[in-house]
Design an enzyme around this catalytic site. Structure first.
Site, PDB file in Angstrom:
ATOM      1  N   SER A 119       0.822  -1.211   0.000  1.00 52.34           N
ATOM      2  CA  SER A 119       0.000   0.000   0.000  1.00 52.34           C
ATOM      3  C   SER A 119       0.856   1.261   0.000  1.00 52.34           C
ATOM      4  CB  SER A 119      -0.931   0.017   1.219  1.00 52.34           C
ATOM      5  OG  SER A 119      -0.171  -0.027   2.409  1.00 52.34           O
ATOM      6  N   HIS A 140      -1.903  -2.591  -6.127  1.00 55.42           N
ATOM      7  CA  HIS A 140      -2.472  -2.271  -4.811  1.00 55.42           C
ATOM      8  C   HIS A 140      -3.993  -2.372  -4.835  1.00 55.42           C
ATOM      9  CE1 HIS A 140      -3.429   0.934  -1.555  1.00 55.42           C
ATOM     10  NE2 HIS A 140      -3.446  -0.273  -1.044  1.00 55.42           N
ATOM     11  N   GLU A 152      -4.665   0.241  -7.726  1.00 59.40           N
ATOM     12  CA  GLU A 152      -3.593   1.142  -8.138  1.00 59.40           C
ATOM     13  C   GLU A 152      -2.467   0.319  -8.756  1.00 59.40           C
ATOM     14  OE1 GLU A 152      -3.102   5.055  -5.386  1.00 59.40           O
ATOM     15  OE2 GLU A 152      -2.668   3.169  -4.379  1.00 59.40           O
ATOM     16  N   ASN A 190      -3.810   6.590  -0.875  1.00 59.97           N
ATOM     17  CA  ASN A 190      -3.456   6.698   0.541  1.00 59.97           C
ATOM     18  C   ASN A 190      -2.730   8.000   0.859  1.00 59.97           C
ATOM     19  OD1 ASN A 190      -4.667   4.377   1.403  1.00 59.97           O
ATOM     20  ND2 ASN A 190      -2.839   3.114   1.249  1.00 59.97           N
TER      21      ASN A 190
END
Length: 283
Positions: A119, A140, A152, A190
């Site tokens: 992540s 991800h 992602e 994130n």
């Protein structure tokens, strides 16, 4: 290469979710973890998810059997030799991920593609322990994997165009949608989300609003499906702290400093839903 068989390393929440999505899409999947209990738990999680879908009228018994027939579990990394694509979904520690890929690189033929479900860790650094950094990419997924549509795709320094093209097709076959991200701390989603969660914790710590009102405000005022503090509890406060520390260490930017309240709660063992106590009580 025609991708038909996929290896998933790590049978936890993310790994079992990735294995389920791949098996649903018709791929043969080998789910691997370090002991049989973890493998069995991952396969049971998939079975439970499918049974829930059946209870909602989304699947038939025949459909479930077909998906489960696409799945097998193992504790031996050598069983992944025949896989065309290997996806690692182990714990978010770069040393562990590197060791897994050292073993995979020896076990798999040179034609096998590699992906890490990190992540926010460096895809380039992890790829560097293999002899195939050009066939290595960040993939991800978001939790819960069977539900969340986004993946992602993160290119390392040496990821080639064929790996990007092959992986993009695979993601579509999984029924997901990809966004493309250049390697950077925490990537895109994130990088935006985590500071917002952190700021919600500062608002709570400074006594500006209660946890309930912070979450209600973001739910009703920003149309978020779940408030930032409830979401933090769901993710796990220890996981969030690790991610925030990674972002801060990588950037050395004070705006990413983790909220002291978060660190205090983690030290107290109040990690969210998984321990029964976080910003809310779940016991």
């Amino acid at each position: 290469m025609n991708i038909r068989k996929i290896g998933v390393i790590g049978a936890g929440i993310m790994g079992s979710g990735i294995a389920q999505v791949a098996a649903q899409a018709g791929f043969k999947v080998i789910l691997r973890d370090i002991n049989q209990d973890l493998v069995d738990h991952g396969l049971a999680k998939i079975r439970n998810n499918l049974e829930k879908d059946k209870s909602k009228g989304k699947r038939t018994e025949e459909g479930i059997k077909s998906i489960l027939n696409n799945l097998e579990g193992t504790v031996n990394i050598s069983d992944l030799t025949s896989c065309h694509y290997a996806i690692e979904a182990a714990v978010e520690k770069i040393s562990i991920k590197k060791e897994i890929f050292r073993e995979l690189d020896k076990a798999c033929g040179p034609e096998t593609f590699f992906a890490t479900n990190t992540s926010g860790l460096s895809v380039t650094e992890i790829a560097g322990v293999t002899g195939r950094p050009h066939k290595f990419i960040g993939m991800h997924f978001f939790n819960p994997v069977p539900v969340m549509k986004l993946v992602e795709l993160v290119k390392g320094a040496k990821t080639d165009a064929n790996t990007v093209k092959t992986t993009t097709t695979l993601i579509k076959d999984f029924g997901k949608e990809a966004i493309f991200v250049e390697e950077a701390p925490l990537f895109a989603v994130n990088r935006i989300l985590v500071p917002m969660l952190n700021e919600a914790m500062f608002v709570l710590m400074e006594g500006i609003a209660s946890a309930e009102d912070i979450d209600k405000g973001m739910h009703l005022g920003a149309n978020h499906p779940i408030g930032p503090l409830a979401l933090s509890d769901m993710v796990g406060l220890d996981t969030l702290l690790f991610v925030m520390d990674t972002l801060y260490e990588e950037t050395r930017d004070s705006k990413y400093r983790p909220c002291p309240l978060l660190r205090k709660m983690v030290r107290a063992g109040n990690l969210g839903k998984k321990t029964g106590q976080g910003f809310y009580n779940y016991s």
